[in-house]
Design a protein around this motif. Structure first.
Motif, PDB file in Angstrom:
ATOM      1  N   MET A 104     -38.449 -49.415 -65.719  1.00 57.87           N
ATOM      2  CA  MET A 104     -38.422 -49.140 -64.286  1.00 57.87           C
ATOM      3  C   MET A 104     -39.751 -48.545 -63.796  1.00 57.87           C
ATOM      4  SD  MET A 104     -35.464 -50.167 -63.416  1.00 57.87           S
ATOM      5  CE  MET A 104     -35.333 -49.516 -61.763  1.00 57.87           C
ATOM      6  N   SER A 105     -40.763 -48.486 -64.675  1.00 60.32           N
ATOM      7  CA  SER A 105     -42.063 -47.881 -64.333  1.00 60.32           C
ATOM      8  C   SER A 105     -41.876 -46.495 -63.731  1.00 60.32           C
ATOM      9  CB  SER A 105     -42.829 -48.782 -63.352  1.00 60.32           C
ATOM     10  OG  SER A 105     -43.097 -50.039 -63.934  1.00 60.32           O
ATOM     11  N   SER A 106     -41.074 -45.691 -64.420  1.00 58.89           N
ATOM     12  CA  SER A 106     -40.747 -44.345 -63.953  1.00 58.89           C
ATOM     13  C   SER A 106     -41.229 -43.323 -64.981  1.00 58.89           C
ATOM     14  CB  SER A 106     -39.226 -44.225 -63.741  1.00 58.89           C
ATOM     15  OG  SER A 106     -38.862 -42.916 -63.411  1.00 58.89           O
ATOM     16  N   PRO A 107     -42.482 -42.852 -64.880  1.00 60.02           N
ATOM     17  CA  PRO A 107     -42.997 -41.905 -65.872  1.00 60.02           C
ATOM     18  C   PRO A 107     -42.247 -40.576 -65.890  1.00 60.02           C
ATOM     19  CG  PRO A 107     -44.514 -42.103 -64.023  1.00 60.02           C
ATOM     20  CD  PRO A 107     -43.491 -43.174 -63.854  1.00 60.02           C
ATOM     21  N   GLU A 108     -41.700 -40.171 -64.725  1.00 59.01           N
ATOM     22  CA  GLU A 108     -40.956 -38.906 -64.713  1.00 59.01           C
ATOM     23  C   GLU A 108     -39.691 -38.994 -65.565  1.00 59.01           C
ATOM     24  OE1 GLU A 108     -39.885 -41.093 -60.859  1.00 59.01           O
ATOM     25  OE2 GLU A 108     -41.668 -40.690 -62.066  1.00 59.01           O
ATOM     26  N   THR A 109     -39.071 -40.185 -65.623  1.00 61.63           N
ATOM     27  CA  THR A 109     -37.897 -40.362 -66.473  1.00 61.63           C
ATOM     28  C   THR A 109     -38.281 -40.306 -67.950  1.00 61.63           C
ATOM     29  OG1 THR A 109     -36.843 -41.756 -64.784  1.00 61.63           O
ATOM     30  CG2 THR A 109     -35.961 -41.895 -67.019  1.00 61.63           C
ATOM     31  N   ILE A 110     -39.401 -40.942 -68.286  1.00 65.15           N
ATOM     32  CA  ILE A 110     -39.881 -40.932 -69.672  1.00 65.15           C
ATOM     33  C   ILE A 110     -40.200 -39.500 -70.116  1.00 65.15           C
ATOM     34  CG2 ILE A 110     -41.704 -41.714 -71.229  1.00 65.15           C
ATOM     35  CD1 ILE A 110     -41.963 -44.219 -69.476  1.00 65.15           C
ATOM     36  N   LEU A 111     -40.948 -38.780 -69.286  1.00 65.55           N
ATOM     37  CA  LEU A 111     -41.339 -37.417 -69.645  1.00 65.55           C
ATOM     38  C   LEU A 111     -40.142 -36.470 -69.647  1.00 65.55           C
ATOM     39  CD1 LEU A 111     -44.726 -37.223 -67.736  1.00 65.55           C
ATOM     40  CD2 LEU A 111     -44.399 -37.091 -70.194  1.00 65.55           C
ATOM     41  N   ALA A 112     -39.194 -36.693 -68.749  1.00 63.91           N
ATOM     42  CA  ALA A 112     -37.977 -35.873 -68.749  1.00 63.91           C
ATOM     43  C   ALA A 112     -37.226 -36.051 -70.065  1.00 63.91           C
ATOM     44  CB  ALA A 112     -37.078 -36.249 -67.571  1.00 63.91           C
ATOM     45  N   SER A 113     -37.151 -37.282 -70.541  1.00 66.22           N
ATOM     46  CA  SER A 113     -36.487 -37.551 -71.818  1.00 66.22           C
ATOM     47  C   SER A 113     -37.231 -36.890 -72.977  1.00 66.22           C
ATOM     48  CB  SER A 113     -36.392 -39.064 -72.047  1.00 66.22           C
ATOM     49  OG  SER A 113     -35.781 -39.349 -73.282  1.00 66.22           O
ATOM     50  N   ILE A 114     -38.569 -36.981 -72.963  1.00 65.07           N
ATOM     51  CA  ILE A 114     -39.369 -36.368 -74.022  1.00 65.07           C
ATOM     52  C   ILE A 114     -39.187 -34.852 -74.033  1.00 65.07           C
ATOM     53  CG2 ILE A 114     -41.736 -35.911 -74.779  1.00 65.07           C
ATOM     54  CD1 ILE A 114     -42.455 -38.722 -73.780  1.00 65.07           C
ATOM     55  N   ILE A 115     -39.193 -34.244 -72.859  1.00 69.80           N
ATOM     56  CA  ILE A 115     -39.026 -32.782 -72.768  1.00 69.80           C
ATOM     57  C   ILE A 115     -37.638 -32.368 -73.233  1.00 69.80           C
ATOM     58  CG2 ILE A 115     -38.855 -30.870 -71.127  1.00 69.80           C
ATOM     59  CD1 ILE A 115     -41.135 -32.247 -69.560  1.00 69.80           C
ATOM     60  N   LEU A 116     -36.625 -33.149 -72.898  1.00 67.74           N
ATOM     61  CA  LEU A 116     -35.271 -32.836 -73.354  1.00 67.74           C
ATOM     62  C   LEU A 116     -35.157 -32.953 -74.868  1.00 67.74           C
ATOM     63  CD1 LEU A 116     -33.215 -34.627 -70.555  1.00 67.74           C
ATOM     64  CD2 LEU A 116     -33.294 -32.167 -70.996  1.00 67.74           C
ATOM     65  N   PHE A 117     -35.834 -33.955 -75.436  1.00 66.45           N
ATOM     66  CA  PHE A 117     -35.893 -34.057 -76.900  1.00 66.45           C
ATOM     67  C   PHE A 117     -36.480 -32.781 -77.499  1.00 66.45           C
ATOM     68  CE2 PHE A 117     -35.610 -38.850 -77.019  1.00 66.45           C
ATOM     69  CZ  PHE A 117     -34.584 -38.903 -77.947  1.00 66.45           C
ATOM     70  N   ALA A 118     -37.590 -32.308 -76.902  1.00 65.68           N
ATOM     71  CA  ALA A 118     -38.262 -31.117 -77.417  1.00 65.68           C
ATOM     72  C   ALA A 118     -37.371 -29.883 -77.309  1.00 65.68           C
ATOM     73  CB  ALA A 118     -39.573 -30.894 -76.656  1.00 65.68           C
ATOM     74  N   ILE A 119     -36.697 -29.720 -76.175  1.00 64.78           N
ATOM     75  CA  ILE A 119     -35.865 -28.529 -75.962  1.00 64.78           C
ATOM     76  C   ILE A 119     -34.668 -28.510 -76.905  1.00 64.78           C
ATOM     77  CG2 ILE A 119     -34.350 -27.365 -74.313  1.00 64.78           C
ATOM     78  CD1 ILE A 119     -36.268 -28.316 -72.100  1.00 64.78           C
ATOM     79  N   ILE A 120     -33.944 -29.634 -76.969  1.00 69.97           N
ATOM     80  CA  ILE A 120     -32.747 -29.677 -77.818  1.00 69.97           C
ATOM     81  C   ILE A 120     -33.130 -29.598 -79.290  1.00 69.97           C
ATOM     82  CG2 ILE A 120     -30.678 -31.000 -78.411  1.00 69.97           C
ATOM     83  CD1 ILE A 120     -30.914 -32.325 -75.646  1.00 69.97           C
ATOM     84  N   GLY A 121     -34.224 -30.274 -79.663  1.00 67.56           N
ATOM     85  CA  GLY A 121     -34.691 -30.201 -81.044  1.00 67.56           C
ATOM     86  C   GLY A 121     -35.070 -28.780 -81.431  1.00 67.56           C
ATOM     87  N   LYS A 122     -35.714 -28.060 -80.520  1.00 66.38           N
ATOM     88  CA  LYS A 122     -36.096 -26.673 -80.786  1.00 66.38           C
ATOM     89  C   LYS A 122     -34.865 -25.784 -80.933  1.00 66.38           C
ATOM     90  CE  LYS A 122     -38.322 -22.843 -81.149  1.00 66.38           C
ATOM     91  NZ  LYS A 122     -38.860 -22.481 -82.490  1.00 66.38           N
ATOM     92  N   ILE A 123     -33.853 -25.998 -80.101  1.00 65.45           N
ATOM     93  CA  ILE A 123     -32.626 -25.193 -80.182  1.00 65.45           C
ATOM     94  C   ILE A 123     -31.931 -25.405 -81.525  1.00 65.45           C
ATOM     95  CG2 ILE A 123     -30.301 -24.906 -79.227  1.00 65.45           C
ATOM     96  CD1 ILE A 123     -31.517 -25.513 -76.468  1.00 65.45           C
ATOM     97  N   THR A 124     -31.805 -26.660 -81.956  1.00 62.71           N
ATOM     98  CA  THR A 124     -31.139 -26.932 -83.233  1.00 62.71           C
ATOM     99  C   THR A 124     -31.944 -26.374 -84.406  1.00 62.71           C
ATOM    100  OG1 THR A 124     -32.167 -29.141 -83.250  1.00 62.71           O
ATOM    101  CG2 THR A 124     -29.915 -28.971 -82.402  1.00 62.71           C
ATOM    102  N   ASP A 125     -33.284 -26.461 -84.318  1.00 64.01           N
ATOM    103  CA  ASP A 125     -34.109 -25.883 -85.380  1.00 64.01           C
ATOM    104  C   ASP A 125     -33.983 -24.367 -85.402  1.00 64.01           C
ATOM    105  OD1 ASP A 125     -36.430 -26.200 -87.403  1.00 64.01           O
ATOM    106  OD2 ASP A 125     -37.223 -24.748 -85.952  1.00 64.01           O
ATOM    107  N   TRP A 126     -33.881 -23.746 -84.227  1.00 67.08           N
ATOM    108  CA  TRP A 126     -33.703 -22.294 -84.138  1.00 67.08           C
ATOM    109  C   TRP A 126     -32.388 -21.863 -84.781  1.00 67.08           C
ATOM    110  CZ3 TRP A 126     -30.111 -19.644 -80.796  1.00 67.08           C
ATOM    111  CH2 TRP A 126     -30.264 -18.255 -80.808  1.00 67.08           C
TER     112      TRP A 126
END
Length: 285
Positions: A245-267
């Motif tokens: 959909m040529s939507s960079p905000e959707t791509i970056l939102a997904s990447i940031i959510l990966f980072a946040i949830i991954g950090k929580i599980t690692d914590w």
């Protein structure tokens, strides 16, 4: 003598005032350390976000390629309000956790077998090391051919990613147990089961827990490849959807959510590691 009698009532031994003060000081020290860790760990991300926002606002970075952090936050809030976000987060987290459990259990069984028996190491380890070198995306067409595009292929893909670091650390931990400790255990008359329970498991536990954290991190990496296999929901699906959909905000939102949830599980795993290894006399930084 009278003070000791006052401290003992109906079989209950009242802690001495010095012990109570020591425990309170220890709890306060842990809280202060946690606050300091969170504060120090937030400095660079906050500075990075501020600089990123400023560069986007003044037009140095084109918004159609790299939207501002505020735009990405608005996108996440929008998906949360319409309810689509929670479905994507839940299904991705579910796939990672199920794959993590399956991969860890398989690694524990095979890794323990290989670590304890020399012939098992000679028989299985060369093949496992060869499989470990295969890129994650190379498994995708094979798993689709074997298991289709359902949940089974996705979970299996994640389990494969989790298996190798956990397996390597279990084998390394068992083989790294000091031979002198085992000899001392035998001198005290410990049988094989007692040696495993009292010496080998505690000595190899740090390596195993590190392997679990590494495996969980790879599980979050492999879930992206897994959700390329015909997924209609998940954070990996959002990446592809944003690209189409040529939507960079959707791509970056997904990447940031990966980072946040991954950090929580690692914590969470880090907390388990700290509690499991509380007996270790670690270096104080």
């Amino acid at each position: 003598m009278a003070e000791q009698q006052n401290n003992v009532t109906a079989g209950y031994v009242k802690p001495a005032p010095s012990e109570v003060r020591g425990k309170k000081a220890s709890i306060k020290k842990k809280k202060d350390s946690l606050v300091k860790t969170v504060f120090m760990g937030s400095i660079i991300p906050v500075l990075f976000i501020i600089i990123w926002e400023i560069l986007c606002r003044v037009g140095v970075v084109p918004s159609n390629q790299l939207p501002a952090p505020s735009t990405i936050v608005e996108k996440i809030i929008s998906m949360a309000q319409d309810g689509s976000l929670w479905g994507h987060v839940w299904i991705t987290t579910y796939r990672v956790l199920v794959g993590f459990v399956i991969g860890t259990v398989a690694a524990i069984v095979l890794g323990s077998f290989v670590g304890f028996y020399k012939k098992a190491e000679q028989l299985f380890d060369p093949m496992i090391q060869a499989f470990r070198s295969i890129p994650s995306l190379a498994w995708v067409p094979l798993f689709i051919l074997w298991m289709g595009i359902g949940e089974t292929s996705k979970v299996t893909m994640i389990a494969v990613g989790v298996f190798f670091p956990v397996y390597l650390n279990i084998v390394s931990g068992i083989l790294g147990v000091d031979r002198k400790l085992i000899e001392v255990g035998k001198m005290y008359g410990l049988n094989t089961l007692q040696l495993v329970k009292r010496i080998i498991l505690p000595a190899s536990l740090p390596s195993f827990l590190v392997g679990m954290r590494s495996g969980l991190g790879l599980g979050w990496m492999f879930v992206v490849a897994a959700e390329l296999m015909g997924a209609s929901q998940g954070l990996g699906f959002l990446l592809v959807f944003g690209q189409n959909m040529s939507s960079p905000e959707t791509i970056l939102a997904s990447i940031i959510l990966f980072a946040i949830i991954g950090k929580i599980t690692d914590w969470i795993l880090k907390l388990v590691e700290d509690r499991s290894l509380h007996w270790q006399d670690r270096l104080e930084k």
